[in-house]
Design an enzyme around this catalytic site. Structure first.
Site, PDB file in Angstrom:
ATOM      1  N   LYS A 116       0.437  -1.635   0.531  1.00  0.00           N
ATOM      2  CA  LYS A 116       0.001  -0.068   0.277  1.00  0.00           C
ATOM      3  C   LYS A 116       0.635   1.156   0.168  1.00  0.00           C
ATOM      4  CE  LYS A 116      -4.164  -2.136   2.919  1.00  0.00           C
ATOM      5  NZ  LYS A 116      -3.234  -3.207   2.579  1.00  0.00           N
ATOM      6  N   GLU A 200      -2.754   6.798   7.997  1.00  0.00           N
ATOM      7  CA  GLU A 200      -3.603   7.339   7.954  1.00  0.00           C
ATOM      8  C   GLU A 200      -4.040   7.870   8.721  1.00  0.00           C
ATOM      9  OE1 GLU A 200      -3.310   5.255   2.893  1.00  0.00           O
ATOM     10  OE2 GLU A 200      -4.999   5.129   4.438  1.00  0.00           O
ATOM     11  N   HIS A 235     -13.993  -4.339   8.748  1.00  0.00           N
ATOM     12  CA  HIS A 235     -13.615  -3.563   7.579  1.00  0.00           C
ATOM     13  C   HIS A 235     -13.544  -5.368   6.734  1.00  0.00           C
ATOM     14  CE1 HIS A 235     -11.721  -0.817  10.138  1.00  0.00           C
ATOM     15  NE2 HIS A 235     -11.010  -1.188  10.840  1.00  0.00           N
ATOM     16  N   ARG A 297      -6.858  -8.193  -9.005  1.00  0.00           N
ATOM     17  CA  ARG A 297      -7.607  -9.057  -9.189  1.00  0.00           C
ATOM     18  C   ARG A 297      -9.817  -9.507  -9.269  1.00  0.00           C
ATOM     19  NH1 ARG A 297     -10.247 -10.115  -4.244  1.00  0.00           N
ATOM     20  NH2 ARG A 297      -9.258  -8.927  -2.439  1.00  0.00           N
TER      21      ARG A 297
END
Length: 653
Positions: A116, A200, A235, A297
């Site tokens: 990421k 973040e 999540h 994907r």
């Protein structure tokens, strides 16, 4: 086009790929572990190859065995599905080195987006908006904590590898940062073999909106509109929909252009998803969304995109991988109607969505779509299959499509109410409650909605007297077809001048219920229940009450809620090995990841005692009361559902 492909996965995605392959005249090879020897995907494939024991590390993650199976069966290409090896660039290299085609992006594209932090730096270069935060290589705790302060709390700690919410923690205060970081690192290491993280800014009212992209090997790339995946718990996505509620033309244009730009920046080929986070606190705006990550994907939720665009994304995967150009240009891809996908899981919503296991003794999906809608069921299981502790506990994806959101949401309600699962704890009632939630119905959804409303969403009313009566009828076989037509079999028993009542005991949770079922001269029945319940006549039972009888149990379905009653065998001996009071048992199979107490320790109610890892997620087991620990599980132990983890000293239950 390929003549034969191997599908390196299991369950519903393999069944999904097989359907498209058949349509195109492509033969398929399945692989399977010990646990999946009789699985549906094995039965559907033209050929199947055994690749190892049940644990994924000894079977579905063994790229060498999968490639050997492809070569042995003369398959020309490997479709990875999703999960497992689908985003492993080393596996892609091994596939191509073996002279086979990987049905997906290049190893270079996967590597570019696999971490990421690196992906976000790449996107910044490409002009794609990125969430403010720290995406660097240094991982010292002092540095990460300092960056969190710079960004400003609340912050989100995220694993730099993988996805699915694993290795992710929200932190609201600096004092909680160290512990959250440790938990995120452990979970990331277990799931992805990489414990590095990024930090973040946490968006206060985040919307998770992703864009389906598709590229070919000729430099072409298109989008197939957005999907809203904001309805999440822990999540993990629960219900997805297309289009995103409240989406404006300006935001769609900005977001889809950014997604295509991201795909072209890495010369992407195949199906992929660009995931964005949008700040919905002031409504969706074209300058308030940011790149999160790319899934290189096919996504679990791809059917909703197929429903609204009419595109078979698996067919496109096969065509592009076999050397063809994209079947359509951007201008030829239209968006029509609205679609929802609900994920039916074997899990206990009331216990924090803990994964469940068990045999699917009864499994029945709607036999026709809701009125005014289209429907499809994506599943890899049948009645009689087991939900294994080794794999993801998803049972099926229920997908509906209609002309608009209101009609599609009504169709989702209807389809959920007509789906029946018995034998394992499932999330059906939770899904129905979420679909009926006022904010969700209004399209006012963000990633925190389920958390804010969780108590109401997981609460299930006690079974009605009608439901109990229906269970008693099923338990005594009184309502079986044909009984009313036979005056002898319709009698529960016989005595001079009157029929005898059949007695049965039911147990629901901790309540034991005595029921007496009496046959009436007209072929109907009366069910007399112990106080505080009322007597019910069989003709008063609503038509919505459906039942499924399975060993030792009866499940009664009221809409999407399934009430399961135990039917004790009066001849069976009491279980002398019943659980002793004063102990904590494992709520699911798993690994004792971390032990935070020892025998002899005095603990207080709510104190964390150990961490149990299941399905690569961590679950904290806390003390239910004050007490002194007599015994506690060993760190690293693999435990089954119901294993005693903690035993307290006598008299402290």
């Amino acid at each position: 086009m390929f003549g034969k492909i191997l599908i390196a996965n299991r369950g519903e995605i393999v069944c999904r790929v097989i359907r498209t392959a058949r349509k195109l005249g492509v033969r398929t090879v399945a692989v399977y572990s010990d646990a999946d020897v009789r699985a549906l995907h094995v039965e559907m494939a033209d050929e199947a190859v055994h690749i190892g024991p049940s644990p994924v590390g000894e079977s579905y993650l063994r790229g060498d065995r999968i490639i050997a199976a492809a070569l042995a069966t003369s398959a020309q290409a490997i479709h990875p599905g999703y999960g497992f090896l689908s985003e492993n660039p080393d596996f892609v290299d091994q596939v191509t080195a073996a002279g086979l085609v990987f049905i997906g992006p290049s190893a270079a594209s996967i590597r570019a987006m696999g971490l990421k932090d690196a992906a976000k730096r790449l996107m910044e270069k490409a002009g794609v908006p990125v969430v403010p935060g720290y995406h660097g290589e240094a991982q010292e705790i002092v540095l990460l904590a300092s960056k969190a302060r710079e960004v400003g709390y609340p912050v989100l700690i995220k694993a730099r590898a993988g996805g699915g919410g694993k290795g992710m923690r929200r932190v609201d205060h600096p004092d909680d940062f160290s512990e959250a970081l440790s938990g995120a690192r452990r979970e990331a290491k277990a799931a992805f073999g990489d414990d590095r993280v990024l930090v973040e800014k946490y968006v206060d009212k985040p919307r998770h909106i992703e864009v389906q992209v598709f590229g070919d090997n000729f430099g072409n790339a298109v989008h197939l509109y957005e999907r809203d995946c904001s309805a999440q718990r822990r999540h993990q996505k629960v219900i997805e929909e297309v289009p995103a509620p409240g989406m404006t033309p300006a935001l769609r244009k900005a977001m889809t252009e950014a997604a295509v730009k991201a795909a072209k920046a890495i010369n992407y080929s195949g199906a992929g998803t660009i995931e964005f986070i949008a700040d919905a606190s002031g409504g969706l705006k074209p300058d308030r969304f940011w790149f999160m990550e790319m899934n290189t994907r096919l996504q679990v939720e791809h059917p909703v995109t197929e429903m609204v665009t009419g595109v078979d994304l698996v067919e496109w995967q096969l065509r592009v991988a076999s050397g063809e150009k994209l079947p359509k240009t951007q201008g030829e891809i239209a968006l029509a109607g609205h679609a929802f996908e609900a994920r039916i899981y074997a899990e206990d919503a009331a216990k924090g969505f803990l994964p469940a296991t068990g045999m699917l003794h009864h499994l029945q999906f709607p036999d026709a779509p809701p009125q005014g809608a289209a429907m499809r069921i994506e599943t890899g299981v049948r009645a009689g299959d087991a939900i294994s502790p080794f794999y993801d506990p998803m049972i099926a994806k229920l997908v509906v499509h209609a002309k608009d959101r209101t009609t599609a949401l009504g169709a989702l309600h209807d389809a959920l109410a007509r789906t029946e699962v018995a034998g394992s704890t499932v999330n059906m009632a939770f899904l129905a409650a979420l679909a009926a939630d006022a904010d969700f119905a209004a399209g006012d959804v963000d990633t925190g909605l389920i958390g804010r409303h969780q108590d109401a969403l997981v609460a299930v009313a006690a079974p009605s007297d009608e439901a109990i009566a229906a269970a008693a009828l099923a338990a005594t076989d009184a309502g079986a077809p044909g009984r009313a037509a036979d005056p002898w079999s319709s009698l529960a028993g016989y005595a001079h001048f009157h029929t005898l009542a059949r007695r049965t005991r039911l147990r629901f949770g901790e309540e034991n219920i005595l029921a007496r079922v009496s046959a009436r001269p007209d072929g109907r029945f009366q069910v007399a229940l112990e106080a505080p319940h009322d007597a019910i006549n069989s003709h008063d039972l609503r038509n919505l009450l459906r039942t499924a009888r399975w060993p030792g149990h009866v499940t009664v379905f009221e809409g999407a809620v399934g009430y399961t009653f135990a039917v004790p065998d009066p001849l069976a001996k009491a279980d002398e090995a019943a659980a002793a009071t004063g102990s904590l048992r494992a709520p699911m199979p798993g690994l004792v990841k971390l032990v935070r107490a020892a025998a002899g320790d005095a603990v207080i109610k709510g104190q964390p005692l150990l961490i149990l890892e299941a399905m690569k997620m961590e679950h904290t087991i806390a003390a239910p009361h004050d007490g002194v620990i007599a015994e506690i599980a060993t760190e690293g132990a693999q435990v089954s559902d119901g294993t005693v983890l903690v035993r307290f000293e006598d008299g402290q239950g």
